[in-house]
Design a protein around this motif. Sequence first.
Motif, mmCIF file in Angstrom:
data_model
loop_
_atom_site.group_PDB
_atom_site.id
_atom_site.type_symbol
_atom_site.label_atom_id
_atom_site.label_comp_id
_atom_site.label_asym_id
_atom_site.label_seq_id
_atom_site.Cartn_x
_atom_site.Cartn_y
_atom_site.Cartn_z
ATOM 1 N N UNK A 156 25.645 -12.575 26.112
ATOM 2 C CA UNK A 156 25.430 -13.068 24.748
ATOM 3 C C UNK A 156 26.310 -12.228 23.843
ATOM 4 N N UNK A 157 27.276 -12.857 23.202
ATOM 5 C CA UNK A 157 28.220 -12.105 22.382
ATOM 6 C C UNK A 157 28.371 -12.769 21.018
ATOM 7 N N UNK A 158 28.940 -11.997 20.099
ATOM 8 C CA UNK A 158 29.140 -12.503 18.736
ATOM 9 C C UNK A 158 30.623 -12.479 18.407
ATOM 10 N N UNK A 159 31.132 -13.626 17.938
ATOM 11 C CA UNK A 159 32.523 -13.669 17.502
ATOM 12 C C UNK A 159 32.566 -14.234 16.089
ATOM 13 N N UNK A 160 33.738 -14.198 15.503
ATOM 14 C CA UNK A 160 33.883 -14.692 14.128
ATOM 15 C C UNK A 160 34.207 -16.190 14.123
ATOM 16 N N UNK A 161 35.233 -16.555 14.908
ATOM 17 C CA UNK A 161 35.671 -17.948 14.962
ATOM 18 C C UNK A 161 35.754 -18.411 16.403
ATOM 19 N N UNK A 162 35.533 -19.704 16.595
ATOM 20 C CA UNK A 162 35.712 -20.281 17.916
ATOM 21 C C UNK A 162 36.090 -21.741 17.800
ATOM 22 N N UNK A 163 36.592 -22.325 18.878
ATOM 23 C CA UNK A 163 36.860 -23.771 18.885
ATOM 24 C C UNK A 163 36.163 -24.403 20.090
ATOM 25 N N UNK A 164 36.257 -25.735 20.207
ATOM 26 C CA UNK A 164 35.440 -26.430 21.217
ATOM 27 C C UNK A 164 35.879 -26.110 22.644
ATOM 28 N N UNK A 165 37.037 -25.523 22.832
ATOM 29 C CA UNK A 165 37.440 -25.067 24.159
ATOM 30 C C UNK A 165 36.931 -23.650 24.461
ATOM 31 N N UNK A 166 36.349 -23.009 23.484
ATOM 32 C CA UNK A 166 35.762 -21.682 23.719
ATOM 33 C C UNK A 166 36.661 -20.510 23.370
ATOM 34 N N UNK A 188 28.693 -17.365 29.647
ATOM 35 C CA UNK A 188 28.859 -16.613 28.408
ATOM 36 C C UNK A 188 28.556 -17.511 27.220
ATOM 37 N N UNK A 189 27.654 -17.015 26.382
ATOM 38 C CA UNK A 189 27.269 -17.729 25.168
ATOM 39 C C UNK A 189 27.789 -16.921 23.981
ATOM 40 N N UNK A 190 28.602 -17.564 23.144
ATOM 41 C CA UNK A 190 29.122 -16.870 21.961
ATOM 42 C C UNK A 190 28.544 -17.500 20.706
ATOM 43 N N UNK A 195 33.467 -22.649 13.142
ATOM 44 C CA UNK A 195 34.025 -23.502 14.196
ATOM 45 C C UNK A 195 35.335 -24.075 13.670
ATOM 46 N N UNK A 196 36.410 -23.904 14.446
ATOM 47 C CA UNK A 196 37.736 -24.377 14.012
ATOM 48 C C UNK A 196 38.159 -25.555 14.889
ATOM 49 N N UNK A 197 39.010 -26.414 14.332
ATOM 50 C CA UNK A 197 39.611 -27.491 15.116
ATOM 51 C C UNK A 197 40.508 -26.875 16.189
ATOM 52 N N UNK A 198 40.680 -27.590 17.305
ATOM 53 C CA UNK A 198 41.646 -27.116 18.315
ATOM 54 C C UNK A 198 43.006 -26.937 17.648
ATOM 55 N N UNK A 199 43.636 -25.814 17.924
ATOM 56 C CA UNK A 199 44.960 -25.554 17.348
ATOM 57 C C UNK A 199 44.925 -24.822 16.024
ATOM 58 N N UNK A 217 27.708 -21.520 19.781
ATOM 59 C CA UNK A 217 26.770 -22.041 18.803
ATOM 60 C C UNK A 217 27.118 -21.431 17.454
ATOM 61 N N UNK A 218 27.103 -22.292 16.427
ATOM 62 C CA UNK A 218 27.434 -21.794 15.088
ATOM 63 C C UNK A 218 26.203 -21.182 14.436
#
Lengths: 231, 212
Positions: A156-166, A188-190, A195-199, A217-218
């Motif tokens: 279980x981790x915390x990130x700032x930004x992610x996209x649908x590919x992880x 791994x669950x972040x 949540x950003x668009x791919x790219x 999860x946002x």
Amino acid sequence: MISKIVDSVAAALAGVDDGATVMIGGFGGAGMPTELVEGLIAQGAKGLTIVSNNAGNAEFGLAALLKAGRVRKVICSFPRQADSYVFDALYREGKIELELVPQGNLAERIRAAGAGIGGFFTKVGFGTELAKGKETREINGEMYVFESPIYADFALIKAEQGDRWGNLVYRKAARNFGPVMAMAAKTTVASVHELRELGAIDPEHVITPGIFVQRLVKIPRAATIAAGFKA
Amino acid sequence: MSYTKLNREQLAARVARDIHEGMYVNLGIGLPTLVANHFPANVEVFLQSENGLLGMGAAPAKGNEDFDLVNAGKQPVTLLAGGSFFHSADSFAMMRAGHLDVAVLGAFQVAANGDLANWHTGNPADIPAVGGAMDLAVGAKQTWVMMEHFTKDGVSKLVERCSYPITGVRCVKRIYTDLAVIDIVSDQFVLRETVAGLSAAQLSELSGVSFF
């Protein structure tokens, strides 16, 4: 269309079984995925082995999980802090097991699990109580200790930004154990604040490539809580 | 003759004098943290923090704290222009493989052979915590200790052999105390400096160890 994004903390935590080994990111409050860890209380898994740098602060995040009596064992480097009273009491009452690991060994043992390395020799800890009973070897005239990988069922981790590919980007020193834990766990669950668009995340800036992340999860942004020291 | 101990800031200033421009340095939690306040403004020193920062700056102004940006003691800090963030395994690679020039650590005891004890009293009632202490002790090009010469009870922290559980074997190169600067050479304490008015013989008697 592939999407690793799930719409709730409950969905993100599906499948954490009793007795699971769960890695939890963070150095004190920085990088602690508080909402995911507290979500484990509602999820109900018990008899957990937790791998984290600390053993909880005040009564949020990991400390809340400990207080709920869900943890059998903690593998960490620095349990004792100014605000670790939940762990301290459980430890003194003999209600929780502690495996104390030097912090760099903790990080590298996690990395080894995530990198398919069956262990490694390190100078750290040689001749100390924490290396008792471990295999040693002389390499280039210096003594080294063998350390084994630490695997986990979940991270279980915390990130700032992610996209649908992880793909993940972290924030400042909240990165700490996130990238290596993501590599070491089966699932791994972040949690991410954006949540950003791919790219939209510059590929040159991706810190954790999506292959290491199974669920995102946002979580709405909240200021990281001060923890672990006497102000 | 009478002598005066250095206060904490004077001791920090003494350590800072031996850290030069361009060095990569890790300052341990507690007393060593104070060393950062004593570099001249025009001198660039790279401070590393175990939780994944290089180019660590001073504490932020009140009200500007960001608890995603903390030091090893989990206190809020700032990052200098040119600073960077990295994950924990990279951070400890920096320490373990000698990329850091100096680690300055606090201590409970240092033995004549360079053994360091600073992580656990050995008292079963105390909850042990090691953090990055063992990694820092053996990894940097040089490990320095910065400590008060005596415990609060007046017992010398310089010892022939550590009675507390050790953090690292033969890892300490230099010791800065509020009374003296001491090197460790060939399993012996070598006295380099004492505060004004304190003789080597006096210090040896007070400390219960021999100096060469």
